[in-house]
Design an enzyme around this catalytic site. Sequence first.
Site, PDB file in Angstrom:
ATOM      1  N   ASP A   1       4.944   1.511 -13.491  1.00  0.00           N
ATOM      2  CA  ASP A   1       5.789   2.617 -13.964  1.00  0.00           C
ATOM      3  C   ASP A   1       5.710   3.732 -12.928  1.00  0.00           C
ATOM      4  O   ASP A   1       5.332   3.487 -11.779  1.00  0.00           O
ATOM      5  CB  ASP A   1       5.374   3.047 -15.385  1.00  0.00           C
ATOM      6  CG  ASP A   1       3.978   3.651 -15.418  1.00  0.00           C
ATOM      7  OD1 ASP A   1       3.387   3.876 -14.330  1.00  0.00           O
ATOM      8  OD2 ASP A   1       3.478   3.930 -16.520  1.00  0.00           O
TER       9      ASP A   1
ATOM     10  N   LEU B   1       5.536   3.912  -4.949  1.00  0.00           N
ATOM     11  CA  LEU B   1       6.982   3.820  -5.129  1.00  0.00           C
ATOM     12  C   LEU B   1       7.471   4.977  -5.998  1.00  0.00           C
ATOM     13  O   LEU B   1       6.836   5.321  -7.001  1.00  0.00           O
ATOM     14  CB  LEU B   1       7.323   2.474  -5.772  1.00  0.00           C
ATOM     15  CG  LEU B   1       6.947   1.267  -4.891  1.00  0.00           C
ATOM     16  CD1 LEU B   1       6.995  -0.027  -5.692  1.00  0.00           C
ATOM     17  CD2 LEU B   1       7.860   1.174  -3.664  1.00  0.00           C
TER      18      LEU B   1
ATOM     19  N   MET C   1       0.790  -1.227   0.000  1.00  0.00           N
ATOM     20  CA  MET C   1       0.000   0.000   0.000  1.00  0.00           C
ATOM     21  C   MET C   1       0.832   1.294   0.000  1.00  0.00           C
ATOM     22  O   MET C   1       0.382   2.328   0.481  1.00  0.00           O
ATOM     23  CB  MET C   1      -0.961   0.008   1.196  1.00  0.00           C
ATOM     24  CG  MET C   1      -1.965  -1.132   1.197  1.00  0.00           C
ATOM     25  SD  MET C   1      -2.951  -1.213  -0.330  1.00  0.00           S
ATOM     26  CE  MET C   1      -4.084   0.134  -0.024  1.00  0.00           C
TER      27      MET C   1
ATOM     28  N   HIS D   1      -4.246  -4.858  -9.093  1.00  0.00           N
ATOM     29  CA  HIS D   1      -5.173  -3.841  -8.585  1.00  0.00           C
ATOM     30  C   HIS D   1      -6.603  -4.380  -8.704  1.00  0.00           C
ATOM     31  O   HIS D   1      -6.958  -4.963  -9.733  1.00  0.00           O
ATOM     32  CB  HIS D   1      -5.015  -2.543  -9.387  1.00  0.00           C
ATOM     33  CG  HIS D   1      -5.953  -1.486  -8.924  1.00  0.00           C
ATOM     34  ND1 HIS D   1      -5.718  -0.749  -7.774  1.00  0.00           N
ATOM     35  CD2 HIS D   1      -7.161  -1.083  -9.387  1.00  0.00           C
ATOM     36  CE1 HIS D   1      -6.727   0.067  -7.574  1.00  0.00           C
ATOM     37  NE2 HIS D   1      -7.612  -0.111  -8.541  1.00  0.00           N
TER      38      HIS D   1
ATOM     39  N   GLU E   1      -8.267 -12.709  -8.773  1.00  0.00           N
ATOM     40  CA  GLU E   1      -6.868 -12.343  -8.501  1.00  0.00           C
ATOM     41  C   GLU E   1      -6.033 -13.588  -8.235  1.00  0.00           C
ATOM     42  O   GLU E   1      -4.926 -13.736  -8.742  1.00  0.00           O
ATOM     43  CB  GLU E   1      -6.783 -11.408  -7.280  1.00  0.00           C
ATOM     44  CG  GLU E   1      -7.460 -10.069  -7.491  1.00  0.00           C
ATOM     45  CD  GLU E   1      -7.193  -9.084  -6.348  1.00  0.00           C
ATOM     46  OE1 GLU E   1      -6.140  -9.183  -5.700  1.00  0.00           O
ATOM     47  OE2 GLU E   1      -8.046  -8.222  -6.107  1.00  0.00           O
TER      48      GLU E   1
HETATM   49  C1  GRF Z   1      -5.939  -7.091  -3.371  1.00  0.00           C
HETATM   50  O1  GRF Z   1      -7.288  -6.812  -3.621  1.00  0.00           O
HETATM   51  C2  GRF Z   1      -5.062  -6.453  -4.409  1.00  0.00           C
HETATM   52  O2  GRF Z   1      -5.678  -6.324  -5.660  1.00  0.00           O
HETATM   53  C3  GRF Z   1      -4.801  -5.084  -3.848  1.00  0.00           C
HETATM   54  O3  GRF Z   1      -4.728  -5.275  -2.467  1.00  0.00           O
HETATM   55  C4  GRF Z   1      -5.460  -6.440  -2.092  1.00  0.00           C
HETATM   56  C5  GRF Z   1      -4.500  -7.304  -1.352  1.00  0.00           C
HETATM   57  O4  GRF Z   1      -5.131  -8.367  -0.699  1.00  0.00           O
HETATM   58  N1  GRF Z   1      -3.630  -4.495  -4.424  1.00  0.00           N
HETATM   59  P1  GRF Z   1      -4.270  -9.389   0.127  1.00  0.00           P
HETATM   60  O5  GRF Z   1      -3.528  -8.591   1.204  1.00  0.00           O
HETATM   61  O6  GRF Z   1      -3.293 -10.032  -0.820  1.00  0.00           O
HETATM   62  O7  GRF Z   1      -5.232 -10.368   0.705  1.00  0.00           O
END
Ligand code: GRF
Length: 203
Positions: free
Chosen positions: A142, A94, A91, A110, A175
């Site tokens: 990027d 960078l 979070m 994302h 994901e």
């Molecule tokens: C995910 O929804 C990802 O897309 C976003 O942050 C969340 C991370 O979830 N960047 P976790 O910590 O891997 O469970």
Amino acid sequence: MSNRIAVLASGRGSDLQSLIDAVAAGSLKADIRLVMSDKPGIMALERAEKAGIKAVCVPRKECANQQEFEEKMVAELRKADVEYVILAGFMRILSPYFVNEFKHKIVNIHPSLLPSFGGAHAHRDVLAYGTKVSGCTIHFVDEGMDHGPIIMQGAVPVLDDDTEDTLGARVLEQEHKLYPQAVQLLIEEKLEIVDERHVKILK
Ligand code: GRF
């Protein structure tokens, strides 16, 4: 060709877990050398330790500024001798310094269909806007936020009675399916960055 990766996370670590599980299952042939976080005591670090992976925290709060924070992270990444940096719920934004240290070697996931709904509250923003589909986007990192060229996307429906949690869970399923696939293509060098917006998946 190198399969040495580091995973950066800031919280729960379920995306990290999907990578760990895919390595265990043999579908992802990566060597996860390091899991690194900007916060202590998070679940992602626990998951790494449980899997026998080196887990390091570089607390952002203990660094005087962003540059010091990133230099410390780069030092850890160099020490672990990784080729690729996989952001999985990391979070922190960078800076160009970090991005250039691992140019074209950093990927992020994302939880929306970019370029819509970037930022830290994708599911809330999707529900407020009323779109009928959402999903996840895997992209190279990027210098812009949630901006680099897109590698893969997965779509899911948004249902009338969705909450941030129910939509988030549906997106996470995508994901967990797609991120290991994308990382495998990355380490196989099958992702060609054609220009600053386009990625070709090589056969
Ligand atoms: C995910 O929804 C990802 O897309 C976003 O942050 C969340 C991370 O979830 N960047 P976790 O910590 O891997 O469970």
